[in-house]
Design a protein around this motif. Structure first.
Motif, PDB file in Angstrom:
ATOM      1  N   VAL A 151       0.844  -1.197   0.000  1.00  0.00           N
ATOM      2  CA  VAL A 151       0.000   0.000   0.000  1.00  0.00           C
ATOM      3  C   VAL A 151       0.882   1.250   0.000  1.00  0.00           C
ATOM      4  O   VAL A 151       1.841   1.337   0.773  1.00  0.00           O
ATOM      5  CB  VAL A 151      -0.946   0.010   1.223  1.00  0.00           C
ATOM      6  N   ILE A 152       0.541   2.210  -0.843  1.00  0.00           N
ATOM      7  CA  ILE A 152       1.328   3.443  -0.935  1.00  0.00           C
ATOM      8  C   ILE A 152       1.000   4.351   0.245  1.00  0.00           C
ATOM      9  O   ILE A 152      -0.133   4.788   0.427  1.00  0.00           O
ATOM     10  CB  ILE A 152       1.060   4.170  -2.262  1.00  0.00           C
ATOM     11  N   LYS A 153       2.038   4.627   1.048  1.00  0.00           N
ATOM     12  CA  LYS A 153       1.888   5.460   2.238  1.00  0.00           C
ATOM     13  C   LYS A 153       2.412   6.885   2.016  1.00  0.00           C
ATOM     14  O   LYS A 153       1.948   7.812   2.658  1.00  0.00           O
ATOM     15  CB  LYS A 153       2.624   4.830   3.422  1.00  0.00           C
ATOM     16  N   GLN A 154       3.403   7.037   1.147  1.00  0.00           N
ATOM     17  CA  GLN A 154       3.951   8.351   0.802  1.00  0.00           C
ATOM     18  C   GLN A 154       4.226   8.344  -0.699  1.00  0.00           C
ATOM     19  O   GLN A 154       4.664   7.325  -1.237  1.00  0.00           O
ATOM     20  CB  GLN A 154       5.243   8.646   1.556  1.00  0.00           C
ATOM     21  N   LEU A 155       3.995   9.482  -1.364  1.00  0.00           N
ATOM     22  CA  LEU A 155       4.184   9.569  -2.799  1.00  0.00           C
ATOM     23  C   LEU A 155       4.733  10.944  -3.153  1.00  0.00           C
ATOM     24  O   LEU A 155       4.147  11.957  -2.765  1.00  0.00           O
ATOM     25  CB  LEU A 155       2.850   9.325  -3.517  1.00  0.00           C
ATOM     26  N   TYR A 156       5.851  10.953  -3.856  1.00  0.00           N
ATOM     27  CA  TYR A 156       6.537  12.196  -4.221  1.00  0.00           C
ATOM     28  C   TYR A 156       6.814  12.184  -5.722  1.00  0.00           C
ATOM     29  O   TYR A 156       7.742  11.526  -6.175  1.00  0.00           O
ATOM     30  CB  TYR A 156       7.858  12.324  -3.449  1.00  0.00           C
ATOM     31  N   ILE A 157       5.989  12.907  -6.467  1.00  0.00           N
ATOM     32  CA  ILE A 157       6.119  12.961  -7.924  1.00  0.00           C
ATOM     33  C   ILE A 157       6.755  14.291  -8.303  1.00  0.00           C
ATOM     34  O   ILE A 157       6.272  15.357  -7.905  1.00  0.00           O
ATOM     35  CB  ILE A 157       4.748  12.817  -8.603  1.00  0.00           C
ATOM     36  N   GLU A 158       7.831  14.204  -9.062  1.00  0.00           N
ATOM     37  CA  GLU A 158       8.523  15.425  -9.490  1.00  0.00           C
ATOM     38  C   GLU A 158       7.755  16.139 -10.598  1.00  0.00           C
ATOM     39  O   GLU A 158       7.187  15.502 -11.480  1.00  0.00           O
ATOM     40  CB  GLU A 158       9.924  15.085 -10.021  1.00  0.00           C
ATOM     41  N   ALA A 159       7.789  17.459 -10.553  1.00  0.00           N
ATOM     42  CA  ALA A 159       7.318  18.263 -11.679  1.00  0.00           C
ATOM     43  C   ALA A 159       8.299  18.038 -12.834  1.00  0.00           C
ATOM     44  O   ALA A 159       9.458  17.665 -12.604  1.00  0.00           O
ATOM     45  CB  ALA A 159       7.265  19.736 -11.284  1.00  0.00           C
ATOM     46  N   PRO A 160       7.861  18.245 -14.070  1.00  0.00           N
ATOM     47  CA  PRO A 160       8.773  18.054 -15.204  1.00  0.00           C
ATOM     48  C   PRO A 160      10.072  18.844 -15.040  1.00  0.00           C
ATOM     49  O   PRO A 160      10.068  19.994 -14.594  1.00  0.00           O
ATOM     50  CB  PRO A 160       7.963  18.572 -16.399  1.00  0.00           C
ATOM     51  N   LYS A 161      11.172  18.172 -15.352  1.00  0.00           N
ATOM     52  CA  LYS A 161      12.521  18.764 -15.320  1.00  0.00           C
ATOM     53  C   LYS A 161      12.970  19.174 -13.916  1.00  0.00           C
ATOM     54  O   LYS A 161      13.898  19.958 -13.761  1.00  0.00           O
ATOM     55  CB  LYS A 161      12.620  19.970 -16.251  1.00  0.00           C
ATOM     56  N   GLN A 162      12.335  18.629 -12.878  1.00  0.00           N
ATOM     57  CA  GLN A 162      12.702  18.945 -11.503  1.00  0.00           C
ATOM     58  C   GLN A 162      13.326  17.725 -10.829  1.00  0.00           C
ATOM     59  O   GLN A 162      13.103  16.595 -11.228  1.00  0.00           O
ATOM     60  CB  GLN A 162      11.481  19.393 -10.703  1.00  0.00           C
ATOM     61  N   PHE A 163      14.096  18.001  -9.770  1.00  0.00           N
ATOM     62  CA  PHE A 163      14.697  16.943  -8.962  1.00  0.00           C
ATOM     63  C   PHE A 163      14.808  17.462  -7.537  1.00  0.00           C
ATOM     64  O   PHE A 163      15.835  18.001  -7.131  1.00  0.00           O
ATOM     65  CB  PHE A 163      16.067  16.545  -9.522  1.00  0.00           C
ATOM     66  N   GLU A 164      13.721  17.367  -6.788  1.00  0.00           N
ATOM     67  CA  GLU A 164      13.691  17.856  -5.410  1.00  0.00           C
ATOM     68  C   GLU A 164      13.033  16.861  -4.463  1.00  0.00           C
ATOM     69  O   GLU A 164      13.637  16.428  -3.501  1.00  0.00           O
ATOM     70  CB  GLU A 164      12.937  19.199  -5.336  1.00  0.00           C
ATOM     71  N   VAL A 165      11.779  16.500  -4.746  1.00  0.00           N
ATOM     72  CA  VAL A 165      10.979  15.733  -3.781  1.00  0.00           C
ATOM     73  C   VAL A 165      11.267  14.244  -3.771  1.00  0.00           C
ATOM     74  O   VAL A 165      10.945  13.556  -2.800  1.00  0.00           O
ATOM     75  CB  VAL A 165       9.468  15.982  -3.983  1.00  0.00           C
ATOM     76  N   SER A 166      11.885  13.729  -4.842  1.00  0.00           N
ATOM     77  CA  SER A 166      12.140  12.283  -4.910  1.00  0.00           C
ATOM     78  C   SER A 166      13.576  11.897  -4.581  1.00  0.00           C
ATOM     79  O   SER A 166      13.901  10.724  -4.560  1.00  0.00           O
ATOM     80  CB  SER A 166      11.787  11.757  -6.305  1.00  0.00           C
ATOM     81  N   LYS A 167      14.401  12.875  -4.294  1.00  0.00           N
ATOM     82  CA  LYS A 167      15.795  12.538  -4.008  1.00  0.00           C
ATOM     83  C   LYS A 167      15.903  11.894  -2.614  1.00  0.00           C
ATOM     84  O   LYS A 167      15.039  12.048  -1.764  1.00  0.00           O
ATOM     85  CB  LYS A 167      16.697  13.746  -4.140  1.00  0.00           C
ATOM     86  N   ALA A 168      16.960  11.160  -2.424  1.00  0.00           N
ATOM     87  CA  ALA A 168      17.157  10.373  -1.209  1.00  0.00           C
ATOM     88  C   ALA A 168      17.092  11.221   0.054  1.00  0.00           C
ATOM     89  O   ALA A 168      16.485  10.805   1.051  1.00  0.00           O
ATOM     90  CB  ALA A 168      18.491   9.629  -1.281  1.00  0.00           C
ATOM     91  N   GLU A 169      17.686  12.378   0.027  1.00  0.00           N
ATOM     92  CA  GLU A 169      17.680  13.246   1.208  1.00  0.00           C
ATOM     93  C   GLU A 169      16.261  13.637   1.617  1.00  0.00           C
ATOM     94  O   GLU A 169      15.934  13.659   2.805  1.00  0.00           O
ATOM     95  CB  GLU A 169      18.521  14.511   0.946  1.00  0.00           C
ATOM     96  N   ALA A 170      15.414  13.950   0.638  1.00  0.00           N
ATOM     97  CA  ALA A 170      14.023  14.354   0.922  1.00  0.00           C
ATOM     98  C   ALA A 170      13.213  13.169   1.455  1.00  0.00           C
ATOM     99  O   ALA A 170      12.442  13.323   2.406  1.00  0.00           O
ATOM    100  CB  ALA A 170      13.382  14.926  -0.336  1.00  0.00           C
ATOM    101  N   VAL A 171      13.389  12.014   0.860  1.00  0.00           N
ATOM    102  CA  VAL A 171      12.649  10.835   1.312  1.00  0.00           C
ATOM    103  C   VAL A 171      13.101  10.435   2.717  1.00  0.00           C
ATOM    104  O   VAL A 171      12.280  10.119   3.578  1.00  0.00           O
ATOM    105  CB  VAL A 171      12.781   9.679   0.302  1.00  0.00           C
ATOM    106  N   LEU A 172      14.403  10.445   2.951  1.00  0.00           N
ATOM    107  CA  LEU A 172      14.921  10.119   4.286  1.00  0.00           C
ATOM    108  C   LEU A 172      14.335  11.067   5.324  1.00  0.00           C
ATOM    109  O   LEU A 172      13.897  10.621   6.393  1.00  0.00           O
ATOM    110  CB  LEU A 172      16.446  10.183   4.294  1.00  0.00           C
ATOM    111  N   ALA A 173      14.289  12.354   5.039  1.00  0.00           N
ATOM    112  CA  ALA A 173      13.745  13.333   5.976  1.00  0.00           C
ATOM    113  C   ALA A 173      12.270  13.067   6.258  1.00  0.00           C
ATOM    114  O   ALA A 173      11.789  13.306   7.371  1.00  0.00           O
ATOM    115  CB  ALA A 173      13.938  14.754   5.441  1.00  0.00           C
TER     116      ALA A 173
END
Length: 157
Positions: free
Chosen positions: A133-155
């Motif tokens: 079951v999906i508990k957290q979901l982080y979809i990047e806007a086109p040409k972006q790299f912020e919400v799905s990077k390891a540091e953001a997910v770890l936080a």
């Protein structure tokens, strides 16, 4: 498009290991586990190779210390490409998943068509899955790299 609280579809994914490969339904692969799954538009592509996968490689122990059983990287590439990319990136702690025909990516509604760049690809995202079951979901806007990077997910864990 898949949303929080949805169950992972039963689409096939090919698990790439040092010993070979095995195709399993995604629901089976993620059953009974806490999983961080992140997807990239393509193996060996600039942001994916320089930042996205390496971030998870570096932070794998910290992520697993948060109770995560499996960290998986998915791309709409074949299993041979995913294995070579994982080896090149020293991604031993990451399960490399090949979604060769894009069945899983289409089933969750996160596909994108890139034309001559590579055709069908996955959008860049990360999700936390608990027992399918999906508990957290982080979809990047086109040409972006912020919400799905390891540091953001770890936080967020």
């Amino acid at each position: 498009m898949i949303e929080l609280g949805n169950t992972i579809p039963d689409a096939p994914l090919t698990v790439v290991t040092q010993g070979g490969q095995e195709t399993l339904p995604a629901a089976e692969l993620f059953a009974g586990k806490k999983v961080v799954l992140f997807a990239v538009p393509g193996a060996f592509t600039p942001t994916c190779s320089a930042h996205h996968l390496p971030g998870y490689v570096v932070l794998a122990d910290d992520i697993k210390a948060k109770g995560v059983d499996l960290i998986a990287c998915l791309s709409v590439n074949d299993a041979f490409v995913m294995r070579a990319w994982g080896e090149q990136q020293n991604a031993d702690a990451i399960t490399m998943l090949a979604d060769g025909g894009g069945a899983f990516t289409k089933a969750i509604g996160l596909e994108m068509e890139t034309g001559d760049f590579g055709g069908l690809r996955s959008q860049r995202y990360a999700m936390v899955i608990e027992d399918g079951v999906i508990k957290q979901l982080y979809i990047e806007a086109p040409k972006q790299f912020e919400v799905s990077k390891a540091e953001a997910v770890l936080a967020a864990l």
